[in-house]
Write a protein that holds these residues in place. Structure first.
Motif, PDB file in Angstrom:
ATOM      1  N   LYS A   1       6.968   1.165  -8.395  1.00  0.00           N
ATOM      2  CA  LYS A   1       6.490   2.451  -8.875  1.00  0.00           C
ATOM      3  C   LYS A   1       4.987   2.515  -8.679  1.00  0.00           C
ATOM      4  CE  LYS A   1       6.786   5.720 -12.518  1.00  0.00           C
ATOM      5  NZ  LYS A   1       7.068   6.037 -13.878  1.00  0.00           N
ATOM      6  N   CYS A   2       4.520   3.644  -8.151  1.00  0.00           N
ATOM      7  CA  CYS A   2       3.093   3.779  -7.881  1.00  0.00           C
ATOM      8  C   CYS A   2       2.427   4.452  -9.079  1.00  0.00           C
ATOM      9  CB  CYS A   2       2.885   4.608  -6.622  1.00  0.00           C
ATOM     10  SG  CYS A   2       1.162   4.775  -6.214  1.00  0.00           S
ATOM     11  N   PRO A   3       1.361   3.846  -9.615  1.00  0.00           N
ATOM     12  CA  PRO A   3       0.733   4.415 -10.807  1.00  0.00           C
ATOM     13  C   PRO A   3      -0.037   5.700 -10.525  1.00  0.00           C
ATOM     14  CG  PRO A   3      -0.404   2.415 -10.133  1.00  0.00           C
ATOM     15  CD  PRO A   3       0.723   2.609  -9.180  1.00  0.00           C
ATOM     16  N   CYS A   4      -0.387   5.936  -9.261  1.00  0.00           N
ATOM     17  CA  CYS A   4      -1.302   7.054  -9.004  1.00  0.00           C
ATOM     18  C   CYS A   4      -0.629   8.408  -9.155  1.00  0.00           C
ATOM     19  CB  CYS A   4      -1.934   6.906  -7.635  1.00  0.00           C
ATOM     20  SG  CYS A   4      -3.185   5.615  -7.658  1.00  0.00           S
ATOM     21  N   HIS A   5       0.474   8.625  -8.457  1.00  0.00           N
ATOM     22  CA  HIS A   5       1.128   9.926  -8.588  1.00  0.00           C
ATOM     23  C   HIS A   5       2.609   9.768  -8.843  1.00  0.00           C
ATOM     24  CE1 HIS A   5      -2.281  10.054  -5.799  1.00  0.00           C
ATOM     25  NE2 HIS A   5      -2.680  10.984  -6.610  1.00  0.00           N
ATOM     26  N   GLY A   6       2.993   8.574  -9.291  1.00  0.00           N
ATOM     27  CA  GLY A   6       4.383   8.375  -9.688  1.00  0.00           C
ATOM     28  C   GLY A   6       5.369   8.254  -8.551  1.00  0.00           C
ATOM     29  N   GLY A   7       4.929   7.818  -7.376  1.00  0.00           N
ATOM     30  CA  GLY A   7       5.876   7.598  -6.290  1.00  0.00           C
ATOM     31  C   GLY A   7       6.769   6.409  -6.616  1.00  0.00           C
ATOM     32  N   GLN A   8       8.060   6.464  -6.213  1.00  0.00           N
ATOM     33  CA  GLN A   8       8.973   5.352  -6.502  1.00  0.00           C
ATOM     34  C   GLN A   8       9.704   4.925  -5.243  1.00  0.00           C
ATOM     35  OE1 GLN A   8      11.249   5.931 -10.137  1.00  0.00           O
ATOM     36  NE2 GLN A   8       9.760   7.439 -10.818  1.00  0.00           N
TER      37      GLN A   8
ATOM     38  N   GLY B   1       8.961  11.154  -6.164  1.00  0.00           N
ATOM     39  CA  GLY B   1       7.521  11.351  -6.135  1.00  0.00           C
ATOM     40  C   GLY B   1       7.032  11.757  -4.763  1.00  0.00           C
ATOM     41  N   PRO B   2       5.727  11.819  -4.624  1.00  0.00           N
ATOM     42  CA  PRO B   2       5.172  12.395  -3.392  1.00  0.00           C
ATOM     43  C   PRO B   2       5.180  11.532  -2.129  1.00  0.00           C
ATOM     44  CG  PRO B   2       3.431  11.864  -4.962  1.00  0.00           C
ATOM     45  CD  PRO B   2       4.716  11.552  -5.636  1.00  0.00           C
ATOM     46  N   PRO B   3       5.368  10.210  -2.172  1.00  0.00           N
ATOM     47  CA  PRO B   3       5.229   9.464  -0.915  1.00  0.00           C
ATOM     48  C   PRO B   3       6.159   9.997   0.173  1.00  0.00           C
ATOM     49  CG  PRO B   3       5.310   7.938  -2.723  1.00  0.00           C
ATOM     50  CD  PRO B   3       5.626   9.293  -3.298  1.00  0.00           C
ATOM     51  N   PRO B   4       5.613  10.220   1.373  1.00  0.00           N
ATOM     52  CA  PRO B   4       6.405  10.834   2.434  1.00  0.00           C
ATOM     53  C   PRO B   4       7.247   9.845   3.225  1.00  0.00           C
ATOM     54  CG  PRO B   4       4.132  10.614   3.136  1.00  0.00           C
ATOM     55  CD  PRO B   4       4.205  10.060   1.754  1.00  0.00           C
TER      56      PRO B   4
ATOM     57  N   VAL C   1       0.863  -1.178   0.000  1.00  0.00           N
ATOM     58  CA  VAL C   1       0.000   0.000   0.000  1.00  0.00           C
ATOM     59  C   VAL C   1       0.896   1.223   0.000  1.00  0.00           C
ATOM     60  CG1 VAL C   1      -1.709   1.291   1.297  1.00  0.00           C
ATOM     61  CG2 VAL C   1      -1.838  -1.184   1.237  1.00  0.00           C
ATOM     62  N   CYS C   2       0.726   2.072  -1.013  1.00  0.00           N
ATOM     63  CA  CYS C   2       1.567   3.254  -1.129  1.00  0.00           C
ATOM     64  C   CYS C   2       1.380   4.130   0.108  1.00  0.00           C
ATOM     65  CB  CYS C   2       1.193   4.029  -2.383  1.00  0.00           C
ATOM     66  SG  CYS C   2       2.207   5.470  -2.672  1.00  0.00           S
ATOM     67  N   THR C   3       2.487   4.668   0.631  1.00  0.00           N
ATOM     68  CA  THR C   3       2.380   5.506   1.829  1.00  0.00           C
ATOM     69  C   THR C   3       1.823   6.877   1.499  1.00  0.00           C
ATOM     70  OG1 THR C   3       4.690   6.009   1.468  1.00  0.00           O
ATOM     71  CG2 THR C   3       4.157   4.406   3.182  1.00  0.00           C
ATOM     72  N   HIS C   4       1.617   7.145   0.220  1.00  0.00           N
ATOM     73  CA  HIS C   4       1.041   8.435  -0.145  1.00  0.00           C
ATOM     74  C   HIS C   4      -0.470   8.373   0.014  1.00  0.00           C
ATOM     75  CE1 HIS C   4       0.106  11.550  -3.424  1.00  0.00           C
ATOM     76  NE2 HIS C   4       0.420  12.194  -2.311  1.00  0.00           N
ATOM     77  N   LEU C   5      -1.156   7.786  -0.963  1.00  0.00           N
ATOM     78  CA  LEU C   5      -2.614   7.717  -0.853  1.00  0.00           C
ATOM     79  C   LEU C   5      -3.153   6.320  -1.117  1.00  0.00           C
ATOM     80  CD1 LEU C   5      -3.711  11.120  -2.354  1.00  0.00           C
ATOM     81  CD2 LEU C   5      -3.836  10.393  -0.010  1.00  0.00           C
ATOM     82  N   SER C   6      -2.468   5.315  -0.647  1.00  0.00           N
ATOM     83  CA  SER C   6      -3.005   3.953  -0.592  1.00  0.00           C
ATOM     84  C   SER C   6      -3.229   3.264  -1.924  1.00  0.00           C
ATOM     85  CB  SER C   6      -4.320   3.908   0.183  1.00  0.00           C
ATOM     86  OG  SER C   6      -4.243   4.677   1.320  1.00  0.00           O
ATOM     87  N   CYS C   7      -2.636   3.732  -3.005  1.00  0.00           N
ATOM     88  CA  CYS C   7      -2.715   2.934  -4.217  1.00  0.00           C
ATOM     89  C   CYS C   7      -1.772   1.748  -4.056  1.00  0.00           C
ATOM     90  CB  CYS C   7      -2.280   3.737  -5.432  1.00  0.00           C
ATOM     91  SG  CYS C   7      -3.515   4.917  -5.922  1.00  0.00           S
ATOM     92  N   GLN C   8      -1.837   0.821  -5.021  1.00  0.00           N
ATOM     93  CA  GLN C   8      -0.921  -0.315  -4.932  1.00  0.00           C
ATOM     94  C   GLN C   8       0.210  -0.136  -5.932  1.00  0.00           C
ATOM     95  OE1 GLN C   8      -2.458  -4.184  -4.403  1.00  0.00           O
ATOM     96  NE2 GLN C   8      -1.060  -5.043  -5.893  1.00  0.00           N
TER      97      GLN C   8
HETATM   98  S1  FES Z   1      -0.720   6.908  -4.033  1.00  0.00           S
HETATM   99 FE1  FES Z   1       1.254   6.247  -4.550  1.00  0.00          FE
HETATM  100  S2  FES Z   1       2.106   8.052  -5.271  1.00  0.00           S
HETATM  101 FE2  FES Z   1       0.151   8.747  -4.685  1.00  0.00          FE
END
Ligand code: FES
Ligand code: HEM
Lengths: 279, 265, 186
Positions: C131-138, C148-151, C113-120
């Motif tokens: 790599k997260c498809p939602c906002h490009g977190g890596q 990318g944005p994951p904190p 679960v992405c630490t940004h907004l819970s995408c996979q």
């Molecule tokens: S949810 Fe993964 S980068 Fe935003």
């Protein structure tokens, strides 16, 4: 209620006869007209207008409704509402997007941490909208017509925010492809573009504090100097609320600018009690 | 302004001071309680009802052309879209089940099995888009014509709440087809709640643990699933429409109390 | 607002408290008395209890909305034998949203679960990153976020070898970023 045209009088007078009780009712509800006790005279012109309201205003809204029913029917016949494949909790699609009216917020997520973009900024926006009638010092003028010259600051401030909201939506909707990467309209959005991650920097913590202090300081002082009457007409409290709201609104384009031009990730990055507060 | 308040303030208590402020007048001012002078019991009752419901045509010397160029029918069309959404939505409810195993199939049925189902579904979806757009344009027009100024401040606030409720309605409806777009869109949307300061599990200074924070009021669990679908369905089909209907009634009532739409009189 | 108080009446209903009063009654004497209930007092009491009730009820409604039990797959589960995972592999356990990663030094589990907004996020074999498809977190293979944005890094879950020799993953137990379950090779 009897309405009669009295021929003996001048042509443009109408006498409305009514009982005492009807009079009490009419006197009370027709606030805008000036009935006289017992009798009232209306010129045909005024009478016309009374009719016109129903015929024109409600009638026109009715026609507009019909028109849009037609538009929606045709639209629905020719274009199907989107339906992707069945939800799969273990596979995030590449081109994930929020409904269009929230895409502005999704756009902000690229530049701000979620607690700012998703919670704090929308809350400030709502609070700003709610207090808006109370911080506008100009209570009388410019009501009932489109006027820029009477209240230039109010109109430009509001339109700036409103335009920003819609510009963000347009960018998010039409200029973003898979992975929220920027695509020009002529680029093929089905092709996944690989963008090497930019080396992003944070301001030094002192620089970040200095930035915010200078920025808010400027936002408080500069309007006072430019618009001489603004401070006087607003009063202290309303002036500071107004200026702070404007400053926060301005921070959004400033951050976007810093991100694209100087690759700034956070202007101010704080660590308080194990919690990262990044602005 | 401060000085004036101080001068007036002498010998007054807080309540009287509060009564002088714009906020107080906006909420409890003349529009709500003013002008009521009972005459005889029956008459006053009749008048009261007629007045509260505004059950009468009122004089407004506005030509039709000017109405179009003034309000652009934006508010009226928002009401109209809401009515249309209620009708089409009620029809959709006949074949739709808020169940993760059935919802998607039900929505597919609208296309392939239910006679004219796709038409109803499309109308519901496109009208929802139009409504959000028109409500926000209506807000722009109200601002540009200065129609939020006294005595209409409260109506502006009610309007802002209506705007939020309209968007929430649309957003809760977004999940119901239970397709990929819906699922992940709502996952992202709800994670924002998780990031709320203090009240969200992942936000700064989190006080509540995951699964027990504000976010789980909406989601009903740790991740979007069956509880979420049911909650969104209830919000979308019952709670939000009721709220919108009530506030809309209040909105129109206030317009009439303010003597009609502010306008080129 | 000094209410006139009927002394006789008071005496009949409150014998003890009125025992202190003697002689003619001056209006207002009883107002300061600790057992006197004035109308204003009653009014505020009523208001207070009303709002108290309203707030208690609101609290219970809010609490009612937050479920106590969620009928989701358990967060503690078994994930096969350590030998099932090839060296260097990243295996997604779809139903549980966990990656089991086998490295030289051992095995660790990352929550998908992405630490940004819970995408996979997705595992990209070629680049060896998530790599997260939602906002490009890596994220690197060890879960550390680098773009990318994951904190924060991906959450690492506790793994151990249970009695029957299979891996036991506990998603509720978050462990440090350098936690690795050593596995004997060969
Ligand atoms: S949810 Fe993964 S980068 Fe935003
Ligand atoms: C569900 C959403 C809404 C509906 C159905 C609605 C409906 C209406 C209608 C029918 C009118 C009459 C004038 C016109 O047609 O323009 C009106 C006026 C008004 N609306 Fe709304 N509205 C909505 C949302 C809003 C919002 C978002 C705002 C502002 C934030 C707002 C503020 C006002 C005000 C202040 C007036 C009085 C305008 C005047 O007197 O000129 N409303 N509304």
């Amino acid at each position: 209620m009897v309405e009669e045209q009295d021929e003996s009088k001048e042509k443009d007078e109408v006498i409305v006869r009514m009982s005492r009780r009807e009079w009490e009712y009419v006197k009370d509800v027709h606030i805008t007209s000036n009935y006289k006790e017992g009798f009232e005279t209306l010129t045909p012109k005024e009478q016309d207008y009374t009719v016109k309201h129903l015929r024109d205003s409600v009638g026109i809204e009715f026609i507009a409704g019909l028109l849009f029913t037609f538009i929606i029917m045709v639209w629905s016949l020719y274009m199907d509402a989107p339906l992707k494949e069945l939800a799969n909790p273990s596979d995030t699609p590449l081109d994930e997007r929020a409904p269009w009216y929230f895409i502005g917020l999704q756009e902000l997520l690229i530049y701000f941490d979620p607690w700012l973009a998703g919670v704090v900024i929308p809350s400030i926006l709502l609070v700003g909208l709610i207090v808006l009638p109370f911080i506008d010092p100009n209570k009388e003028s410019g009501v009932g017509r489109y006027s820029f010259r009477v209240r230039p600051i109010a109109v430009s401030a509001f339109c700036f925010g409103y335009a920003m909201w819609y510009i963000l939506i347009v960018i998010g909707q039409f200029f973003r492809g898979p992975g929220r990467v920027f695509y020009w309209p002529w680029e093929d959005k089905t092709v996944v573009k690989v963008v090497p991650p930019a080396e992003m920097v944070n301001f030094h913590i002192a620089g970040g504090f200095a930035f915010f202090i200078l920025f808010f300081g400027a936002c408080v002082v500069v309007p006072k100097l430019i618009f001489k009457n603004l401070y006087k007409s607003l009063g202290t409290v309303r002036y500071y609320i107004f200026v702070c709201l404007m400053a926060i609104m301005l921070l959004i384009p400033i951050k976007i600018f810093l991100r694209y031009v100087f690759d700034v990730k956070y202007i101010l990055s704080l660590q308080i009690f194990n919690t990262a507060l990044n602005f | 302004m401060e000085e004036k308040k101080k001068k007036d303030g002498e010998g007054k208590n807080i309540k009287e001071l509060a009564k002088g402020t714009q906020v107080w007048k906006a909420i409890f001012g003349d529009l709500l309680f003013g002008e009521f002078k009972p005459f005889s019991p029956i008459n006053s009752l009749m008048r009261g009802i007629a007045k509260i419901m505004q059950l009468h045509p009122y004089n407004m010397s506005v030509g039709g052309k000017r109405i179009i160029m003034y309000t652009f029918c934006l508010g009226g069309l928002s009401v109209f879209f809401f009515a249309l959404l209620s009708c089409t939505g009620a029809f959709l409810m006949i074949y739709y089940n808020p169940d993760v195993n059935k919802a998607y199939a039900n929505v597919e049925d609208f296309r392939y099995i239910v006679p004219f189902g796709i038409l109803i579904r499309n109308m519901h979806r496109w009208t929802a888009h139009l409504m959000v757009m028109f409500v926000s344009l209506h807000m722009l027009r109200v601002f540009l014509t200065g129609a939020y100024k006294p005595p209409r401040e409260l109506n502006w606030i009610v309007g802002v709440i209506l705007l939020v409720l309209t968007m929430l309605s649309s957003f809760t409806g977004y999940l119901l087809p239970w397709d990929q777009l819906a699922y992940w869109g709502v996952t992202i949307g709800c994670s924002m709640g998780e990031n709320a300061p203090l009240l969200g599990a992942k936000g700064p200074f989190a006080l509540l643990e995951s699964g027990k924070d504000v976010n789980s009021i909406l989601v009903g669990g740790a991740a979007v699933g069956q509880p979420t679908l049911l909650r969104f369905y209830l919000l979308h089909a019952i709670a939000l429409p009721l709220g919108i209907t009530g506030l809309m009634g209040f909105h129109f009532w206030r317009i009439r109390r303010a003597g009609g739409v502010s306008g080129p009189l | 607002m000094t209410d006139k108080i009927d002394v006789k009446y008071l005496k009949t209903i409150r014998e003890k408290s009125t025992a202190e009063i003697s002689g003619s009654y001056e209006p207002g004497t009883l107002l300061g008395h600790p057992k006197t209930i004035t109308r204003r007092c009653l009014f505020w009491g009523a208001w207070l209890s009303f709002w108290g009730l309203v707030s208690m009820w609101s609290f219970s409604v809010v609490r009612y909305l937050i479920p106590r039990v969620s009928y989701e797959p358990s967060n503690i589960f078994k994930a096969g034998k350590p030998e099932d995972y090839a060296l260097g592999s990243v295996t997604l356990i779809e139903t549980r949203k966990v990656w089991i990663i086998r490295e030289e030094r051992g095995i660790y589990a990352l929550i998908a679960v992405c630490t940004h907004l819970s995408c996979q996020p997705r595992w990209l074999e070629k680049e060896q990153i998530f790599k997260c498809p939602c906002h490009g977190g890596q994220f690197y293979k060890n879960g550390v976020n680098f773009a990318g944005p994951p904190p924060k890094p991906l959450v690492r879950a506790f793994v151990e070898v249970s009695d029957d020799g299979r891996l036991l993953v506990d998603k509720d137990r978050v462990v440090d970023i350098d936690y690795i379950l050593p596995v004997e090779t060969g």
